[in-house]
Design a protein around this motif. Sequence first.
Motif, PDB file in Angstrom:
ATOM      1  N   SER A 106      57.680  64.318 -67.326  1.00 48.55           N
ATOM      2  CA  SER A 106      58.051  65.701 -67.049  1.00 48.55           C
ATOM      3  C   SER A 106      57.070  66.676 -67.687  1.00 48.55           C
ATOM      4  O   SER A 106      56.704  67.687 -67.091  1.00 48.55           O
ATOM      5  CB  SER A 106      59.470  65.975 -67.561  1.00 48.55           C
ATOM      6  OG  SER A 106      60.414  65.210 -66.855  1.00 48.55           O
ATOM      7  N   ALA A 107      56.627  66.363 -68.909  1.00 47.61           N
ATOM      8  CA  ALA A 107      55.664  67.226 -69.589  1.00 47.61           C
ATOM      9  C   ALA A 107      54.317  67.224 -68.878  1.00 47.61           C
ATOM     10  O   ALA A 107      53.628  68.249 -68.816  1.00 47.61           O
ATOM     11  CB  ALA A 107      55.502  66.784 -71.042  1.00 47.61           C
ATOM     12  N   ILE A 108      53.920  66.075 -68.317  1.00 44.86           N
ATOM     13  CA  ILE A 108      52.661  66.000 -67.575  1.00 44.86           C
ATOM     14  C   ILE A 108      52.749  66.853 -66.306  1.00 44.86           C
ATOM     15  O   ILE A 108      51.806  67.581 -65.959  1.00 44.86           O
ATOM     16  CB  ILE A 108      52.316  64.540 -67.244  1.00 44.86           C
ATOM     17  CG1 ILE A 108      51.932  63.791 -68.528  1.00 44.86           C
ATOM     18  CG2 ILE A 108      51.173  64.464 -66.232  1.00 44.86           C
ATOM     19  CD1 ILE A 108      51.764  62.293 -68.326  1.00 44.86           C
ATOM     20  N   ILE A 109      53.876  66.778 -65.602  1.00 45.47           N
ATOM     21  CA  ILE A 109      54.062  67.620 -64.413  1.00 45.47           C
ATOM     22  C   ILE A 109      53.955  69.092 -64.793  1.00 45.47           C
ATOM     23  O   ILE A 109      53.321  69.899 -64.098  1.00 45.47           O
ATOM     24  CB  ILE A 109      55.428  67.334 -63.759  1.00 45.47           C
ATOM     25  CG1 ILE A 109      55.459  65.916 -63.198  1.00 45.47           C
ATOM     26  CG2 ILE A 109      55.721  68.336 -62.639  1.00 45.47           C
ATOM     27  CD1 ILE A 109      56.825  65.487 -62.690  1.00 45.47           C
ATOM     28  N   ARG A 110      54.569  69.451 -65.921  1.00 45.09           N
ATOM     29  CA  ARG A 110      54.522  70.842 -66.372  1.00 45.09           C
ATOM     30  C   ARG A 110      53.088  71.267 -66.674  1.00 45.09           C
ATOM     31  O   ARG A 110      52.669  72.382 -66.348  1.00 45.09           O
ATOM     32  CB  ARG A 110      55.403  71.007 -67.612  1.00 45.09           C
ATOM     33  CG  ARG A 110      55.579  72.446 -68.049  1.00 45.09           C
ATOM     34  CD  ARG A 110      56.691  72.562 -69.068  1.00 45.09           C
ATOM     35  NE  ARG A 110      56.961  73.947 -69.430  1.00 45.09           N
ATOM     36  CZ  ARG A 110      58.040  74.347 -70.073  1.00 45.09           C
ATOM     37  NH1 ARG A 110      58.958  73.464 -70.439  1.00 45.09           N
ATOM     38  NH2 ARG A 110      58.217  75.619 -70.365  1.00 45.09           N
ATOM     39  N   SER A 111      52.299  70.380 -67.271  1.00 48.49           N
ATOM     40  CA  SER A 111      50.895  70.694 -67.561  1.00 48.49           C
ATOM     41  C   SER A 111      50.095  70.846 -66.273  1.00 48.49           C
ATOM     42  O   SER A 111      49.221  71.717 -66.175  1.00 48.49           O
ATOM     43  CB  SER A 111      50.278  69.603 -68.442  1.00 48.49           C
ATOM     44  OG  SER A 111      50.877  69.591 -69.719  1.00 48.49           O
ATOM     45  N   CYS A 112      50.375  69.989 -65.282  1.00 44.94           N
ATOM     46  CA  CYS A 112      49.677  70.106 -64.002  1.00 44.94           C
ATOM     47  C   CYS A 112      49.887  71.483 -63.403  1.00 44.94           C
ATOM     48  O   CYS A 112      48.941  72.127 -62.922  1.00 44.94           O
ATOM     49  CB  CYS A 112      50.170  69.030 -63.038  1.00 44.94           C
ATOM     50  SG  CYS A 112      49.595  67.360 -63.413  1.00 44.94           S
ATOM     51  N   ASP A 113      51.120  71.972 -63.425  1.00 44.11           N
ATOM     52  CA  ASP A 113      51.408  73.303 -62.912  1.00 44.11           C
ATOM     53  C   ASP A 113      50.681  74.367 -63.727  1.00 44.11           C
ATOM     54  O   ASP A 113      50.053  75.278 -63.174  1.00 44.11           O
ATOM     55  CB  ASP A 113      52.913  73.551 -62.938  1.00 44.11           C
ATOM     56  CG  ASP A 113      53.272  74.990 -62.581  1.00 44.11           C
ATOM     57  OD1 ASP A 113      52.857  75.455 -61.503  1.00 44.11           O
ATOM     58  OD2 ASP A 113      53.959  75.646 -63.384  1.00 44.11           O
TER      59      ASP A 113
END
Length: 244
Positions: free
Chosen positions: A34-41
């Motif tokens: 979830s944190a990686i997805i947030r960083s991608c955004d």
Amino acid sequence: MTPERLARIKQVLNTRQPDLRVLTDQVHKPRNLSAIIRSCDAFGLANMHVVWPKEGFRAFRKTAGGSFHWVTTHTHPTMDNAVTELKAQGHKLYAAQLSDRAVDFREVDYTVPCTIIMGNEVDGVNPVTAEQADEHIVIPMMGMVESLNVSSACSIILSEAQRQRKLAGMFDQRRMPDEEYNRLLFCWCQPTVKRYCDDRNLPYPPIDHETGELIDGVGWMQEVRKLRANRPRWDDQPENIDAS
């Protein structure tokens, strides 16, 4: 849809980087994913690729901060499948991997089409995928531990990628293809209609790009009702009728 909201959506879409991606290799902790997805955004990525862990994955909404709505997640059955697809699209593969050939993460070129591969929390990137990578990259450690948490490491690498691309002027004009831009503009402006269409396998109706609203919402709904009324029901099919 307020004018301010529409302007924000367009601003984000106009700076999305379609050829900068992240691929996770069996990352199994939901909070890390979830944190990686947030960083991608946060760093302007439009797409993320994942090979799910065997036990599956459920995004922690609090950790992701709603980012899964703004980043398109592509799933693959195996890493070989993911690597083959990304290489076919002309991507260089940068594996975050401690090895004899690893270089400082700031030394590689992120302005070319590229994918950053993040391995799982225990084993890192699997050996076969690591061998296929164009470069191995590492974040130099100054302390006693040898590595960072996978989501923290991903954020640091994406920050450098963003820096290089900003210097190269890659955020100054829209780079996303028209088809993907129009699809995401609709999805972000009309999330309720999107869900309605997806649930019923309906094409998305056209929207006014100046307002973000449906061009003819009433007319579209009337057509949908006609279409659904004329669709054969499951129990109307001959093979489903008990002839006895």
